[in-house]
Design a protein around this motif. Structure first.
Motif, PDB file in Angstrom:
ATOM      1  N   THR A  60       0.834  -1.202   0.000  1.00 19.66           N
ATOM      2  CA  THR A  60       0.000   0.000   0.000  1.00 19.66           C
ATOM      3  C   THR A  60       0.869   1.252   0.000  1.00 19.66           C
ATOM      4  OG1 THR A  60      -1.810  -1.118   1.143  1.00 19.66           O
ATOM      5  CG2 THR A  60      -1.773   1.284   1.257  1.00 19.66           C
ATOM      6  N   ALA A  61       1.969   1.235   0.755  1.00 18.40           N
ATOM      7  CA  ALA A  61       2.885   2.374   0.776  1.00 18.40           C
ATOM      8  C   ALA A  61       3.442   2.638  -0.621  1.00 18.40           C
ATOM      9  CB  ALA A  61       4.015   2.118   1.767  1.00 18.40           C
ATOM     10  N   PHE A  62       3.787   1.567  -1.328  1.00 12.58           N
ATOM     11  CA  PHE A  62       4.299   1.721  -2.681  1.00 12.58           C
ATOM     12  C   PHE A  62       3.208   2.202  -3.630  1.00 12.58           C
ATOM     13  CE2 PHE A  62       5.207   0.145  -6.950  1.00 12.58           C
ATOM     14  CZ  PHE A  62       6.479   0.649  -7.166  1.00 12.58           C
ATOM     15  N   ALA A  63       2.055   1.561  -3.585  1.00 13.83           N
ATOM     16  CA  ALA A  63       0.962   1.900  -4.511  1.00 13.83           C
ATOM     17  C   ALA A  63       0.492   3.336  -4.334  1.00 13.83           C
ATOM     18  CB  ALA A  63      -0.195   0.930  -4.320  1.00 13.83           C
ATOM     19  N   SER A  64       0.569   3.837  -3.103  1.00 19.44           N
ATOM     20  CA  SER A  64       0.104   5.196  -2.830  1.00 19.44           C
ATOM     21  C   SER A  64       1.163   6.255  -3.083  1.00 19.44           C
ATOM     22  CB  SER A  64      -0.370   5.295  -1.371  1.00 19.44           C
ATOM     23  OG  SER A  64       0.705   5.054  -0.477  1.00 19.44           O
ATOM     24  N   GLY A  65       2.361   5.832  -3.481  1.00 13.23           N
ATOM     25  CA  GLY A  65       3.407   6.790  -3.815  1.00 13.23           C
ATOM     26  C   GLY A  65       4.306   7.173  -2.668  1.00 13.23           C
ATOM     27  N   LYS A  66       4.296   6.402  -1.572  1.00 13.92           N
ATOM     28  CA  LYS A  66       5.103   6.743  -0.404  1.00 13.92           C
ATOM     29  C   LYS A  66       6.416   5.981  -0.337  1.00 13.92           C
ATOM     30  CE  LYS A  66       1.019   7.879   2.373  1.00 13.92           C
ATOM     31  NZ  LYS A  66       0.210   7.498   3.567  1.00 13.92           N
ATOM     32  N   ALA A  67       6.650   5.090  -1.292  1.00 16.09           N
ATOM     33  CA  ALA A  67       7.880   4.301  -1.297  1.00 16.09           C
ATOM     34  C   ALA A  67       8.407   4.158  -2.712  1.00 16.09           C
ATOM     35  CB  ALA A  67       7.627   2.918  -0.695  1.00 16.09           C
ATOM     36  N   ALA A  68       9.734   4.128  -2.840  1.00 13.29           N
ATOM     37  CA  ALA A  68      10.346   3.980  -4.158  1.00 13.29           C
ATOM     38  C   ALA A  68      10.439   2.524  -4.574  1.00 13.29           C
ATOM     39  CB  ALA A  68      11.731   4.612  -4.164  1.00 13.29           C
ATOM     40  N   MET A  69      10.448   1.612  -3.579  1.00 12.55           N
ATOM     41  CA  MET A  69      10.500   0.183  -3.859  1.00 12.55           C
ATOM     42  C   MET A  69       9.670  -0.563  -2.823  1.00 12.55           C
ATOM     43  SD  MET A  69      14.561  -0.554  -4.757  1.00 12.55           S
ATOM     44  CE  MET A  69      15.214   0.259  -3.292  1.00 12.55           C
ATOM     45  N   ALA A  70       9.232  -1.760  -3.202  1.00 12.89           N
ATOM     46  CA  ALA A  70       8.527  -2.637  -2.275  1.00 12.89           C
ATOM     47  C   ALA A  70       8.633  -4.065  -2.777  1.00 12.89           C
ATOM     48  CB  ALA A  70       7.057  -2.238  -2.133  1.00 12.89           C
ATOM     49  N   ILE A  71       8.582  -5.003  -1.855  1.00 14.74           N
ATOM     50  CA  ILE A  71       8.560  -6.418  -2.203  1.00 14.74           C
ATOM     51  C   ILE A  71       7.103  -6.850  -2.252  1.00 14.74           C
ATOM     52  CG2 ILE A  71       9.274  -8.736  -1.518  1.00 14.74           C
ATOM     53  CD1 ILE A  71      11.565  -7.344   0.080  1.00 14.74           C
ATOM     54  N   GLY A  72       6.609  -7.111  -3.452  1.00 13.53           N
ATOM     55  CA  GLY A  72       5.205  -7.448  -3.620  1.00 13.53           C
ATOM     56  C   GLY A  72       5.027  -8.665  -4.502  1.00 13.53           C
TER      57      GLY A  72
ATOM     58  N   HIS B  37      -0.314  -7.004  -8.149  1.00 14.58           N
ATOM     59  CA  HIS B  37      -0.308  -6.210  -9.378  1.00 14.58           C
ATOM     60  C   HIS B  37      -1.558  -5.352  -9.522  1.00 14.58           C
ATOM     61  CE1 HIS B  37      -1.124  -5.812 -13.805  1.00 14.58           C
ATOM     62  NE2 HIS B  37       0.095  -5.324 -13.754  1.00 14.58           N
ATOM     63  N   ALA B  38      -2.718  -5.936  -9.276  1.00 13.87           N
ATOM     64  CA  ALA B  38      -3.969  -5.195  -9.465  1.00 13.87           C
ATOM     65  C   ALA B  38      -4.059  -4.009  -8.513  1.00 13.87           C
ATOM     66  CB  ALA B  38      -5.163  -6.127  -9.271  1.00 13.87           C
ATOM     67  N   ALA B  39      -3.633  -4.203  -7.264  1.00 14.25           N
ATOM     68  CA  ALA B  39      -3.683  -3.114  -6.295  1.00 14.25           C
ATOM     69  C   ALA B  39      -2.737  -1.987  -6.676  1.00 14.25           C
ATOM     70  CB  ALA B  39      -3.347  -3.640  -4.904  1.00 14.25           C
ATOM     71  N   VAL B  40      -1.554  -2.334  -7.169  1.00 19.98           N
ATOM     72  CA  VAL B  40      -0.601  -1.313  -7.588  1.00 19.98           C
ATOM     73  C   VAL B  40      -1.126  -0.565  -8.808  1.00 19.98           C
ATOM     74  CG1 VAL B  40       1.749  -0.900  -8.418  1.00 19.98           C
ATOM     75  CG2 VAL B  40       1.349  -2.564  -6.595  1.00 19.98           C
ATOM     76  N   GLU B  41      -1.727  -1.304  -9.740  1.00 22.13           N
ATOM     77  CA  GLU B  41      -2.309  -0.674 -10.926  1.00 22.13           C
ATOM     78  C   GLU B  41      -3.421   0.312 -10.557  1.00 22.13           C
ATOM     79  OE1 GLU B  41      -2.148  -1.087 -14.750  1.00 22.13           O
ATOM     80  OE2 GLU B  41      -0.187  -1.027 -13.779  1.00 22.13           O
ATOM     81  N   ALA B  42      -4.107   0.038  -9.461  1.00 23.53           N
ATOM     82  CA  ALA B  42      -5.206   0.905  -9.021  1.00 23.53           C
ATOM     83  C   ALA B  42      -4.714   2.083  -8.188  1.00 23.53           C
ATOM     84  CB  ALA B  42      -6.217   0.090  -8.207  1.00 23.53           C
ATOM     85  N   GLY B  43      -3.400   2.130  -7.928  1.00 26.31           N
ATOM     86  CA  GLY B  43      -2.851   3.175  -7.075  1.00 26.31           C
ATOM     87  C   GLY B  43      -2.309   4.373  -7.829  1.00 26.31           C
ATOM     88  N   ALA B  44      -1.636   5.242  -7.072  1.00 27.43           N
ATOM     89  CA  ALA B  44      -1.123   6.498  -7.625  1.00 27.43           C
ATOM     90  C   ALA B  44       0.084   6.292  -8.535  1.00 27.43           C
ATOM     91  CB  ALA B  44      -0.743   7.434  -6.478  1.00 27.43           C
TER      92      ALA B  44
END
Length: 434
Positions: A268-280, A285-292
């Motif tokens: 969620t931190a990555f998808a919302s734009g608060k992190a430059a990297m994340a282990i996912g 994929h779908a959640a990240v695609e739906a994020g910022a």
């Protein structure tokens, strides 16, 4: 237990490797089937997903094909909530007369369910099944206890490294190619852009931490003669623990904010734009695609200890098993094959994004969807699994490993003491499980 930790768009649904409770039913006195009826209605319990309709459509097609080729047989599908699965399955094991014929279960539950006497040994049928020869070895391991097979893999999930392409371009850096470079890159990004976590990590993210332990040559436990002993406090495991916990602090992900984070929170931190990297995971994929960060990220395999290597990932996922109490064993095994066969798994990928457990089908879907490639590469490099002991459920649900990580990042204990204490707790759980 570890069901596949998966995140369905845009809501976090299950966390591997996320959801970590185990249904620990007491041993039942008589779970054996009475007869093998060749007609009648088979009852099936499957997990209810966030947005369940696509799964229902795939399952309905598989059931229709099964009923078409098995005259006089019907299948009744019930989708059960994941958060009450432990109670439902425990009750089924204790009351065989009201139990279903087949269940979907998280792959780290296999050993516990076998110990509870709930699952049927389908080794002979699995070995004779032509499609099974293409099953990924790690996926097969997730249905195997003591050399016997207790079900068929339904899908597999692994994690890789999501990174912000715009941030990396802005800073003129490339995706890291080794674990040491991953750590230094995370800290470099946070120093240049302090509003971002370089790499979002979580003290409660067990399945994100495991690749660091495995990449260092460490193991969670060692097995000898069917008995497990904790290895989390070995020198190699400690090296991996040190690498992972070095990512907590003001230089990357402050412990006050990150110590309690689990897998969903880091994604969620990555998808919302608060992190430059994340282990996912592939399931993220779908959640990240739906994020910022949509359109501003890419995925590569998580790097291992040596440059150019891939860190072993935990192979999460779910299986389908036949209950030992089923009075329709032959039909139930055939339905298990229909629900987990190649055609169904490819349709499940198209509908839900679940990675197939067959190597050839996985290669096919990777050509359909480019985002799958780094996860397929990760699996191909050699994924790992948790100890096939019923004690793992207690270890997982007791949060032994998250507690260890949190003790270290908070400064309450050093790596040696924390890992020694965790090893003692793990050994007690293994001993209790028998």
């Amino acid at each position: 237990m570890k069901l596949s930790a998966r995140i369905a768009a845009p809501v976090a649904a299950l966390v591997l490797a996320g959801l970590t409770a185990t249904a620990c039913a007491p041993q039942t006195s008589d779970t054996g089937a009475k007869g093998d009826e060749k007609t009648g209605t088979l009852r099936v319990w499957l997990f209810q997903e966030v947005g369940n309709k696509p799964k229902e459509q795939v399952v309905d097609a598989a059931v229709a094909e099964f009923e078409k080729t098995h005259k006089g047989a019907k299948a009744e599908i019930e989708y059960i909530p994941v958060d009450t699965r432990a109670q439902r399955i425990k009750a089924a094991f204790n009351d065989p007369k009201s139990a279903p014929d087949l269940i979907e279960y998280g792959n780290t539950d296999t050993a516990g369910y076998v110990k509870d006497g709930g699952l049927a040994d389908v080794s002979e049928e699995f070995a004779a099944w032509d499609e099974a020869k293409d099953t990924d070895p790690t996926a097969k391991q997730s249905v195997t206890v003591g050399g016997k097979v207790y079900g068929a893999p339904l899908f597999v999930g692994v994690r890789a490294l999501y990174y912000r392409t715009d941030i990396f371009k802005d800073l003129g850096i490339d995706p890291p190619k080794s674990q040491a470079e991953l750590i230094s890159t995370a800290k470099k990004i946070h120093k240049k852009k302090p509003e971002l976590y370089g790499l979002a990590v979580g003290g409660a993210y067990t399945y994100g931490a495991m690749p660091f332990i495995w990449a260092s040559g460490g193991e969670l436990a060692d097995e000898s003669g069917g008995t497990y002993k904790a290895a989390i406090n070995s020198d190699r495991a400690r090296k991996g623990i040190e690498a992972y916990t070095s990512l907590f602090g003001d230089s990357n992900c402050p412990a006050a904010k990150c110590a309690a984070m689990g897998g969903n929170a880091t994604v969620t931190a990555f998808a919302s734009g608060k992190a430059a990297m994340a282990i996912g995971g592939d399931f993220s994929h779908a959640a990240v695609e739906a994020g910022a960060v949509k359109g501003k990220y890419a995925v590569v395999p998580l790097p291992g200890a040596s440059e150019g290597s891939i860190a072993p990932a935990f192979a999460g996922g779910n299986n389908i098993g036949v209950l030992k109490s089923s009075s329709h064993r032959t039909l139930a095994v055939d339905l298990m094959k229909s629900l987990t066969g190649k055609q169904t798994q490819e349709k499940l990928f198209d509908a839900m994004g679940f990675l197939p457990t067959y190597t050839d089908v996985r290669a096919t879907v990777a050509q359909k969807e480019p985002f799958v490639e780094p996860f397929v590469k990760t699996l191909g490099a050699g994924a790992k699994f948790v100890p096939a002991s019923p004690g793992w459920g207690q270890i997982d649900s007791s949060l032994i490993l998250p507690t260890m990580f949190q003790e270290i990042v908070s400064g309450r204990k050093d790596v040696a003491r924390a890992s020694d204490d965790a090893a003692k707790k793990m050994d007690a759980a293994f001993a209790d499980a028998g």
